[in-house]
Design a protein around this motif. Structure first.
Motif, PDB file in Angstrom:
ATOM      1  N   HIS A 194      10.749  73.723  23.911  1.00  0.00           N
ATOM      2  CA  HIS A 194       9.562  72.864  23.925  1.00  0.00           C
ATOM      3  C   HIS A 194       8.324  73.593  23.409  1.00  0.00           C
ATOM      4  CE1 HIS A 194      12.299  70.339  25.867  1.00  0.00           C
ATOM      5  NE2 HIS A 194      11.568  69.858  26.840  1.00  0.00           N
ATOM      6  N   GLU A 195       8.309  74.922  23.556  1.00  0.00           N
ATOM      7  CA  GLU A 195       7.202  75.738  23.072  1.00  0.00           C
ATOM      8  C   GLU A 195       7.771  76.847  22.200  1.00  0.00           C
ATOM      9  OE1 GLU A 195       4.942  77.202  26.360  1.00  0.00           O
ATOM     10  OE2 GLU A 195       4.979  75.284  27.369  1.00  0.00           O
ATOM     11  N   THR A 242       5.459  84.379  27.090  1.00  0.00           N
ATOM     12  CA  THR A 242       4.469  84.503  28.151  1.00  0.00           C
ATOM     13  C   THR A 242       4.371  85.965  28.552  1.00  0.00           C
ATOM     14  OG1 THR A 242       6.058  84.188  29.950  1.00  0.00           O
ATOM     15  CG2 THR A 242       5.047  82.199  29.001  1.00  0.00           C
ATOM     16  N   ALA A 260      16.439  77.175  32.185  1.00  0.00           N
ATOM     17  CA  ALA A 260      14.990  76.944  32.203  1.00  0.00           C
ATOM     18  C   ALA A 260      14.306  77.711  31.066  1.00  0.00           C
ATOM     19  CB  ALA A 260      14.406  77.353  33.553  1.00  0.00           C
ATOM     20  N   LEU A 261      14.740  78.959  30.829  1.00  0.00           N
ATOM     21  CA  LEU A 261      14.174  79.723  29.707  1.00  0.00           C
ATOM     22  C   LEU A 261      14.477  79.044  28.378  1.00  0.00           C
ATOM     23  CD1 LEU A 261      15.040  83.373  30.809  1.00  0.00           C
ATOM     24  CD2 LEU A 261      12.753  82.407  30.523  1.00  0.00           C
ATOM     25  N   THR A 311      13.243  86.285  24.616  1.00  0.00           N
ATOM     26  CA  THR A 311      13.837  85.356  25.577  1.00  0.00           C
ATOM     27  C   THR A 311      15.341  85.583  25.674  1.00  0.00           C
ATOM     28  OG1 THR A 311      12.127  83.746  25.073  1.00  0.00           O
ATOM     29  CG2 THR A 311      14.070  82.933  26.196  1.00  0.00           C
ATOM     30  N   THR A 319      15.116  75.794  27.727  1.00  0.00           N
ATOM     31  CA  THR A 319      14.357  74.552  27.533  1.00  0.00           C
ATOM     32  C   THR A 319      12.869  74.838  27.357  1.00  0.00           C
ATOM     33  OG1 THR A 319      14.259  74.195  29.938  1.00  0.00           O
ATOM     34  CG2 THR A 319      16.013  73.087  28.725  1.00  0.00           C
ATOM     35  N   ARG A 320      12.345  75.848  28.055  1.00  0.00           N
ATOM     36  CA  ARG A 320      10.924  76.183  27.893  1.00  0.00           C
ATOM     37  C   ARG A 320      10.638  76.601  26.458  1.00  0.00           C
ATOM     38  NH1 ARG A 320       8.794  81.316  30.814  1.00  0.00           N
ATOM     39  NH2 ARG A 320       9.143  82.303  28.820  1.00  0.00           N
ATOM     40  N   HIS A 321      11.504  77.389  25.902  1.00  0.00           N
ATOM     41  CA  HIS A 321      11.245  77.880  24.550  1.00  0.00           C
ATOM     42  C   HIS A 321      11.627  76.879  23.471  1.00  0.00           C
ATOM     43  CE1 HIS A 321       9.517  81.736  25.350  1.00  0.00           C
ATOM     44  NE2 HIS A 321      10.324  81.828  26.374  1.00  0.00           N
TER      45      HIS A 321
END
Length: 170
Positions: free
Chosen positions: A128-129, A134, A121-122, A85, A124-126
């Motif tokens: 949360h997960e 992906t 966005a990358l 990421t 916050t996505r990572h």
């Protein structure tokens, strides 16, 4: 209340690497907003930020905007975002700076690409997960890798062809 047959143990939420100060979520979101979409062209849905404005200064503008954008990448690194990421974030930032350096067309690209929004966005996505990649992350990096390899290989192939042509002529 003590644990017992009637009182199951308390399950705590997982620990997160929440940041304070400059790297706090709301500050990073605000930074992405200011750099990419804080202004709107009246009568349209086109939004732009300081990145697009500062980028109009030849040479220096895109470098300054790129330096401000690195805050998101550094914050992601401090928070333990996976390397794939981070690499993707760096590519987003690199494209923004390099293509953004082209006069006028680069500024249009800056406004459309919104590298800071993408990187936020990358991040916050990572968060949360955690540690979940992906297939899009890997495909994106593979395409960038092939593109960079082609950029470095093409001049070598042309040079080899020219040398062969010159040797044949002699």
């Amino acid at each position: 209340m003590p644990q017992g047959a009637n009182n199951p143990p308390e399950i705590l939420a997982p620990r997160t690497r929440a940041a304070r100060g400059l790297f706090a979520d709301e500050n990073l979101d605000m930074l992405a907003h200011v750099l990419d979409d804080c202004f709107r062209i009246p009568g349209t849905s086109i939004r732009f930020g300081l990145d697009g404005i500062v980028g109009l200064i030849p040479g220096l503008g895109d470098v300054l905007a790129g330096l401000a954008s690195t805050i998101l990448v550094v914050a992601a690194w401090f928070r333990g975002v996976p390397y794939v990421t981070l690499a993707r974030m760096l590519v987003n930032l690199g494209l923004d700076v390099v293509i953004g350096a082209v006069p006028l067309l680069g500024d249009i690209f800056d406004i459309a690409w919104k590298a800071n929004r993408r990187n936020y966005a990358l991040l916050t996505r990572h968060l949360h997960e955690p540690r979940r990649h992906t297939w899009r992350d890997w495909v994106f990096l593979l395409l960038i890798g092939f593109t960079v390899a082609a950029i470095f290989t093409a001049p070598l192939l042309v040079l080899a062809w020219l040398l062969g042509w010159m040797m044949h002529r002699l």
